[in-house]
Design a protein around this motif. Sequence first.
Motif, mmCIF file in Angstrom:
data_model
loop_
_atom_site.group_PDB
_atom_site.id
_atom_site.type_symbol
_atom_site.label_atom_id
_atom_site.label_comp_id
_atom_site.label_asym_id
_atom_site.label_seq_id
_atom_site.Cartn_x
_atom_site.Cartn_y
_atom_site.Cartn_z
ATOM 1 N N GLU A 78 0.804 -1.158 -0.058
ATOM 2 C CA GLU A 78 0.003 0.004 -0.043
ATOM 3 C C GLU A 78 0.641 1.315 0.131
ATOM 4 O OE1 GLU A 78 -2.144 -1.835 3.438
ATOM 5 O OE2 GLU A 78 -3.469 -0.342 2.825
ATOM 6 N N PRO A 79 1.789 1.277 0.982
ATOM 7 C CA PRO A 79 2.388 2.811 1.054
ATOM 8 C C PRO A 79 3.319 3.096 -0.158
ATOM 9 C CG PRO A 79 3.277 1.384 2.890
ATOM 10 C CD PRO A 79 2.110 0.536 2.315
ATOM 11 N N TYR A 80 4.090 1.813 -0.558
ATOM 12 C CA TYR A 80 4.868 1.823 -1.563
ATOM 13 C C TYR A 80 4.111 1.990 -2.965
ATOM 14 C CZ TYR A 80 9.291 0.542 0.415
ATOM 15 O OH TYR A 80 10.516 0.578 1.149
ATOM 16 N N ALA A 81 3.036 1.594 -3.293
ATOM 17 C CA ALA A 81 2.405 1.672 -4.512
ATOM 18 C C ALA A 81 2.138 3.063 -4.478
ATOM 19 C CB ALA A 81 1.267 0.680 -4.605
ATOM 20 N N LYS A 82 1.367 3.803 -3.348
ATOM 21 C CA LYS A 82 1.144 5.150 -3.385
ATOM 22 C C LYS A 82 1.993 6.045 -3.611
ATOM 23 C CE LYS A 82 -1.759 8.231 -1.241
ATOM 24 N NZ LYS A 82 -1.278 9.373 -1.578
ATOM 25 N N ALA A 83 3.152 5.770 -3.081
ATOM 26 C CA ALA A 83 4.362 6.785 -2.921
ATOM 27 C C ALA A 83 4.816 6.610 -4.439
ATOM 28 C CB ALA A 83 5.379 6.318 -1.954
ATOM 29 N N LEU A 84 4.996 5.380 -5.034
ATOM 30 C CA LEU A 84 5.510 5.461 -6.303
ATOM 31 C C LEU A 84 4.811 6.086 -7.300
ATOM 32 C CD1 LEU A 84 7.907 4.718 -8.060
ATOM 33 C CD2 LEU A 84 7.110 2.145 -8.291
ATOM 34 N N THR A 85 3.459 5.870 -7.241
ATOM 35 C CA THR A 85 2.531 6.225 -8.210
ATOM 36 C C THR A 85 2.351 7.828 -8.113
ATOM 37 O OG1 THR A 85 1.013 4.467 -7.843
ATOM 38 C CG2 THR A 85 -0.097 6.202 -8.914
ATOM 39 N N VAL B 101 5.567 9.115 -9.879
ATOM 40 C CA VAL B 101 5.194 9.110 -11.273
ATOM 41 C C VAL B 101 4.566 10.433 -11.839
ATOM 42 C CG1 VAL B 101 4.107 8.034 -13.156
ATOM 43 C CG2 VAL B 101 5.704 6.700 -11.636
ATOM 44 N N GLY B 102 3.490 10.616 -10.901
ATOM 45 C CA GLY B 102 2.546 11.748 -11.384
ATOM 46 C C GLY B 102 2.963 12.978 -11.208
ATOM 47 N N THR B 103 4.008 13.043 -10.273
ATOM 48 C CA THR B 103 4.542 14.691 -10.128
ATOM 49 C C THR B 103 5.806 14.873 -11.176
ATOM 50 O OG1 THR B 103 4.160 14.370 -7.828
ATOM 51 C CG2 THR B 103 5.792 15.822 -8.392
ATOM 52 N N HIS B 104 6.661 13.784 -11.151
ATOM 53 C CA HIS B 104 8.022 13.949 -12.134
ATOM 54 C C HIS B 104 8.052 13.279 -13.527
ATOM 55 C CE1 HIS B 104 10.076 16.339 -9.051
ATOM 56 N NE2 HIS B 104 9.488 15.472 -8.071
ATOM 57 N N LYS B 105 6.985 12.528 -13.743
ATOM 58 C CA LYS B 105 6.661 11.976 -15.276
ATOM 59 C C LYS B 105 7.638 11.343 -15.928
ATOM 60 C CE LYS B 105 3.143 15.757 -15.585
ATOM 61 N NZ LYS B 105 2.481 15.293 -14.465
ATOM 62 N N CYS C 122 8.952 -12.332 -28.085
ATOM 63 C CA CYS C 122 8.170 -11.415 -28.617
ATOM 64 C C CYS C 122 8.715 -10.041 -28.080
ATOM 65 C CB CYS C 122 6.645 -11.379 -28.441
ATOM 66 S SG CYS C 122 6.147 -11.522 -26.733
ATOM 67 N N THR C 123 8.279 -8.817 -29.065
ATOM 68 C CA THR C 123 8.748 -7.597 -28.473
ATOM 69 C C THR C 123 7.414 -6.835 -28.255
ATOM 70 O OG1 THR C 123 10.750 -7.781 -29.957
ATOM 71 C CG2 THR C 123 10.200 -5.701 -29.157
ATOM 72 N N ILE C 124 7.465 -6.225 -27.308
ATOM 73 C CA ILE C 124 6.117 -5.596 -26.823
ATOM 74 C C ILE C 124 6.494 -4.083 -26.534
ATOM 75 C CG2 ILE C 124 4.402 -5.350 -24.856
ATOM 76 C CD1 ILE C 124 4.853 -8.574 -24.463
ATOM 77 N N TYR C 125 5.306 -3.271 -26.866
ATOM 78 C CA TYR C 125 5.514 -1.817 -27.013
ATOM 79 C C TYR C 125 4.245 -1.492 -26.203
ATOM 80 C CZ TYR C 125 9.021 -1.601 -30.809
ATOM 81 O OH TYR C 125 10.124 -1.731 -31.634
ATOM 82 N N THR C 126 4.642 -0.201 -25.564
ATOM 83 C CA THR C 126 3.415 0.678 -24.870
ATOM 84 C C THR C 126 3.376 1.898 -25.500
ATOM 85 O OG1 THR C 126 3.750 -0.464 -22.837
ATOM 86 C CG2 THR C 126 2.613 1.610 -22.941
ATOM 87 N N LEU C 127 2.482 1.921 -26.690
ATOM 88 C CA LEU C 127 2.817 3.046 -27.684
ATOM 89 C C LEU C 127 2.055 4.470 -27.265
ATOM 90 C CD1 LEU C 127 2.427 1.259 -31.118
ATOM 91 C CD2 LEU C 127 4.425 2.121 -29.971
ATOM 92 N N ASN C 128 0.906 4.264 -26.645
ATOM 93 C CA ASN C 128 0.124 5.480 -26.451
ATOM 94 C C ASN C 128 -0.036 5.866 -24.921
ATOM 95 O OD1 ASN C 128 0.029 5.642 -29.176
ATOM 96 N ND2 ASN C 128 -1.780 3.993 -29.148
ATOM 97 N N PHE C 129 0.729 5.317 -24.011
ATOM 98 C CA PHE C 129 0.695 5.396 -22.722
ATOM 99 C C PHE C 129 1.764 5.565 -21.892
ATOM 100 C CE2 PHE C 129 -2.963 2.888 -24.079
ATOM 101 C CZ PHE C 129 -4.207 3.750 -23.592
ATOM 102 N N ARG C 130 1.960 6.333 -20.796
ATOM 103 C CA ARG C 130 3.289 6.685 -20.229
ATOM 104 C C ARG C 130 2.907 6.414 -18.764
ATOM 105 N NH1 ARG C 130 4.742 5.695 -24.575
ATOM 106 N NH2 ARG C 130 5.986 7.034 -26.077
ATOM 107 N N PRO C 131 3.951 5.885 -17.972
ATOM 108 C CA PRO C 131 5.219 5.596 -18.359
ATOM 109 C C PRO C 131 5.275 4.240 -19.201
ATOM 110 C CG PRO C 131 5.086 5.294 -15.981
ATOM 111 C CD PRO C 131 3.908 6.116 -16.309
ATOM 112 N N GLN C 132 6.398 3.944 -19.898
ATOM 113 C CA GLN C 132 6.376 2.498 -20.454
ATOM 114 C C GLN C 132 7.089 1.792 -19.248
ATOM 115 O OE1 GLN C 132 8.142 3.079 -24.735
ATOM 116 N NE2 GLN C 132 8.325 5.001 -23.558
#
Lengths: 368, 283
Positions: free
Chosen positions: A105-112, A115-119, A174-184
Amino acid sequence: MSEKPAAPAPAAGRAAMKKELPEHFKAYRHVWVFVELERGHVHPVSWELIGEGRKLADKLGVELAGVVMGAPGAGTLEAAAEAFAYGADLVYLVEHETLGDYRNEPYAKALTDLVGTHKPEILLLGATTLGRDLAGAVATTLATGLTADCTELAVDADKSLAATRPTFGGSLLCTIYTLNFRPQMATVRPRVMAMPERREGRTGRVVPFTPDLEESAILTKLLSFMPDRTSAKNNLAHADVVVAGGLGLQSAENLQLVRRLAGAMGAEFGCSRPLVQKGWMPADRQIGQTGKTIRPKLYIAAGISGAIQHRVGVDGADTIVAINTDANAPIMAFAHLAIVTDAIRLLPALAEAVTRRFSPHSRDRIAG
Amino acid sequence: MHIVVCIKQVPDSAQIRVHPVTNTIMRQGVPSIVNPYDLFSLEEALRLRDRLGGAVTVVTMGPPSAVESLRKCLTYGADRAVLLTDRFFAGSDTLATSYALSKAIEKIGAAFCAPDIVFAGKQTIDGDTAQVGPGIARRLGLVQLTYIQKVVACDTAAGTLTVERRAEGGTQTLATRLPCLVTMLEGVNEIRRGTIQDALRAARAEIVTWSAAEAGIEDVTRCGLRGSPTVVKRVFAPPPRAEKAATVDVSGRPAADADALLDAVVARRPALATDLATLIAGY
């Protein structure tokens, strides 16, 4: 809704559909590596990822950041200094009392929130129990793509992250892409990437981040932590010599031959996945994509056919010896030395020969 | 107490063979099984139900044929099974899968009873991502407890669960509030055979089948390929090594073959002779 039968579009067709990245994702830049710090100890996979992240960041012309999370003073500054030594440009230092021992819980919240702040454009984590637990939660919250257990990471011509991993069952990648979302996002298993060079005295910027956390709001409480006794753990991932058996050995009893050869060589022993599924060997001895990744100087595979999951677990070995009755087994495409014979007959002879030739205690030596 | 267990029908990878010439996987005739990791979670759910009362509902997303795996779970003793099947789900990655399953679990809660615990497998043996369990937990706002090796206590009156969790370098004992999502570690319990009554009941049982709409999924663009942020761009065989494996000639006498093999090993990397001597001396 359209009434046309929606036959799933072929993957290749869809892949060509790279749209203009949505406006709100354009600010996402830089490569991040989550530095897995637990109980004052950084998991080595984090430095392997810093090495890999360095290459990606240089290709993209962006900065490489390490993310260090933990309770204040619990090895966080030391971890940041190490991240710089291994190649990070900056470290996001996320300190809070609730981040002592890992809880989702705290790790997922802090990391999320970080990411939201520093992108970041790319976020890499180790495919450890901690990394997988955390990555799955964070990727879902951010509604972005996450590619598990990658064996290769690259940046392609249009600067997308190309994450390569084995695909199921057999012989394909297989090679996988995350094209239209961030972060990858991607996870990578320990020992898949090489350890980067450590440069003493290399430094960088520390960017502190104070997560919005409160112990009273966290539902999960840690009651106790019982560390593993190190003596009881096998050293498969770091062994110099590894002997492993596969289905070609035909029975659980014949795995004794693998153990005996490993014993004679002072080596670690392991097996391929089907043997764990049959209950012939415990899961912590499994070598391959879902088991341990190894990088020994010498790897002896006895009766292992060599599916891609196995190959990716041993590709870092310096010398791969295949003992197999089938000269066309997939393992022959990645072994360095092959002997087409029945491992059940060869293994005991090999154990004897090893003792005779290399053991300082052997009778031949004493006689000589 | 109501427990929902998420399972997946997968090809039995132990029976998949690689074509010796084309080096592709041969999936024809490979039987489907319940993902083996899911069975450890199912067994734990059944044990909790046996001890505390209530019911176990098994749910899967898959093709209509996945009904067979659900029936298998009923023979082990699950009380009810729900199949989520729709062409809109084709091509789902883990994010889209966790979305669809979370909607189905909400619907199960509305149709029967809200679950106290949702179990999922640690990972599947085909995708191996370990992402769907955490994904479902996030979607439903549940605490996630992965890599659980033991359910220590479950107090339904107090709404608490205590577990032992495998962590890096040790074992955590964690206490949390129900409802939550749990994935069990492999090998921590032994799946039961199921009773004859269970087998008879399973054979007759009607398995609830929901389309996307019936599961309450209004926005199907969040499912299947369209709802999947990850895109498979290229599938390929791994390149063979530039240097082909040197083959050691076989005489048929194991002792001579063993010597020939060691000769070849040392010829390739002379330093290995010293390494082996050091290892053996230190052993």
